[in-house]
Structure formats: C-alpha cells, structure tokens
Design a protein around this motif. Structure first.
Motif, PDB file in Angstrom:
ATOM      1  N   ALA A 188       0.417   5.185   0.732  1.00  0.00           N
ATOM      2  CA  ALA A 188      -0.939   6.470   0.611  1.00  0.00           C
ATOM      3  C   ALA A 188       0.622   7.721   0.798  1.00  0.00           C
ATOM      4  O   ALA A 188       1.076   8.030   1.001  1.00  0.00           O
ATOM      5  CB  ALA A 188      -1.392   6.108   2.705  1.00  0.00           C
ATOM      6  N   SER A 189      -0.491   8.999   0.433  1.00  0.00           N
ATOM      7  CA  SER A 189      -0.238  10.505   0.024  1.00  0.00           C
ATOM      8  C   SER A 189      -0.956  11.196   0.558  1.00  0.00           C
ATOM      9  O   SER A 189      -2.305  10.717   0.169  1.00  0.00           O
ATOM     10  CB  SER A 189       0.427  10.218  -1.168  1.00  0.00           C
ATOM     11  OG  SER A 189      -0.343  10.368  -2.158  1.00  0.00           O
TER      12      SER A 189
ATOM     13  N   GLY B 145      -4.442  10.317  -1.839  1.00  0.00           N
ATOM     14  CA  GLY B 145      -4.893   9.204  -1.339  1.00  0.00           C
ATOM     15  C   GLY B 145      -4.050   7.564  -1.329  1.00  0.00           C
ATOM     16  O   GLY B 145      -2.525   7.940  -1.397  1.00  0.00           O
ATOM     17  N   GLY B 146      -5.532   6.558  -1.220  1.00  0.00           N
ATOM     18  CA  GLY B 146      -4.343   5.539  -0.728  1.00  0.00           C
ATOM     19  C   GLY B 146      -4.489   4.405  -1.720  1.00  0.00           C
ATOM     20  O   GLY B 146      -5.446   4.642  -2.867  1.00  0.00           O
TER      21      GLY B 146
ATOM     22  N   TRP C 285       1.004  -0.992   0.492  1.00  0.00           N
ATOM     23  CA  TRP C 285      -0.292   0.147  -0.007  1.00  0.00           C
ATOM     24  C   TRP C 285       0.824   1.532  -0.120  1.00  0.00           C
ATOM     25  O   TRP C 285       2.138   1.369   0.357  1.00  0.00           O
ATOM     26  CB  TRP C 285      -0.918  -0.196   0.799  1.00  0.00           C
ATOM     27  CG  TRP C 285      -2.008  -1.158   1.334  1.00  0.00           C
ATOM     28  CD1 TRP C 285      -2.130  -2.237   0.503  1.00  0.00           C
ATOM     29  CD2 TRP C 285      -2.868  -1.335   2.274  1.00  0.00           C
ATOM     30  NE1 TRP C 285      -3.140  -2.789   0.395  1.00  0.00           N
ATOM     31  CE2 TRP C 285      -4.214  -2.297   1.952  1.00  0.00           C
ATOM     32  CE3 TRP C 285      -3.048  -0.660   3.660  1.00  0.00           C
ATOM     33  CZ2 TRP C 285      -4.873  -2.828   3.295  1.00  0.00           C
ATOM     34  CZ3 TRP C 285      -5.057  -1.379   4.153  1.00  0.00           C
ATOM     35  CH2 TRP C 285      -5.510  -2.728   3.566  1.00  0.00           C
TER      36      TRP C 285
END
Length: 106
Positions: A61-62, A65-66, A59
């Motif tokens: 994330a930033s 979004g994911g 995954w």
C-alpha cells in the motif's frame, strides 16, 4: 501450497525486500512488526508491505493505492503481471529522486 509453505515463502520475501531496501538507501527508515514491513521517509510518506495469509498474497500500500501480489511459482505478481519489485522500485525512485532498478530489489 500449504499455509505453512506460504508463510515461510512470504517471510523470506519480506526479509529479502527489507534487506534490499536498506542496501538501496540506508537513510530510509524501516520497521518490521510481525508480517508487516513499513518503509518510511523523512516527509512521513509510507509504503506498507504485509502478508495476507487467508488470500495467500502479499499486499503493498502506498500513495498509488493498494496492490495485491500472488506467487506464480517464480515471483510475486499482480494480475497485470507487474512484479512486486517493479512496483517498489518505481515508488522508491519517485521518493528518492533517482532511479532504482527492480533488479536491485531481487
């Protein structure tokens, strides 16, 4: 793929991405705790990449979004077909203010 194979593959991927990001810009702050790689910029912005063993995914994330990436036998891709290197290159390009090609992260 067994859980052991997945963990080994995911670990190699995190190591490769960590090394590649360092090569792109050695002023980026990288930290690694277990299966979580955090990329942090001077303004506090973070990109977090982590391994999800139960779902056999990596995954990312930033602020976008994911994103959930599965291994397709060759590379880690989302349902859209985008590779993790492409997403990461776009995020790094935006934060660094200069183009970063996904091939720099392979």
């Amino acid at each position: 793929m067994t859980e052991t194979e997945f963990i080994a593959l995911a670990e190699r991927t995190l190591q490769r991405l960590e090394s590649a990001v360092e090569d792109v810009d050695d002023d980026i702050d990288l930290s690694r705790q277990g299966n979580v790689l955090t990329i942090e910029f001077d303004d506090g912005f973070q990109i977090v990449i982590n391994v999800q063993v139960p779902t056999r995914q990596i995954w990312l994330a930033s602020f976008k979004g994911g994103h959930h990436y599965s291994f397709n036998g060759k590379t880690w891709t989302e349902g859209s077909g985008e590779r993790i290197e492409e997403t990461l290159a776009a995020l790094l390009s935006k934060k660094l203010g200069r183009p970063v090609r996904s091939t720099e992260l392979d």
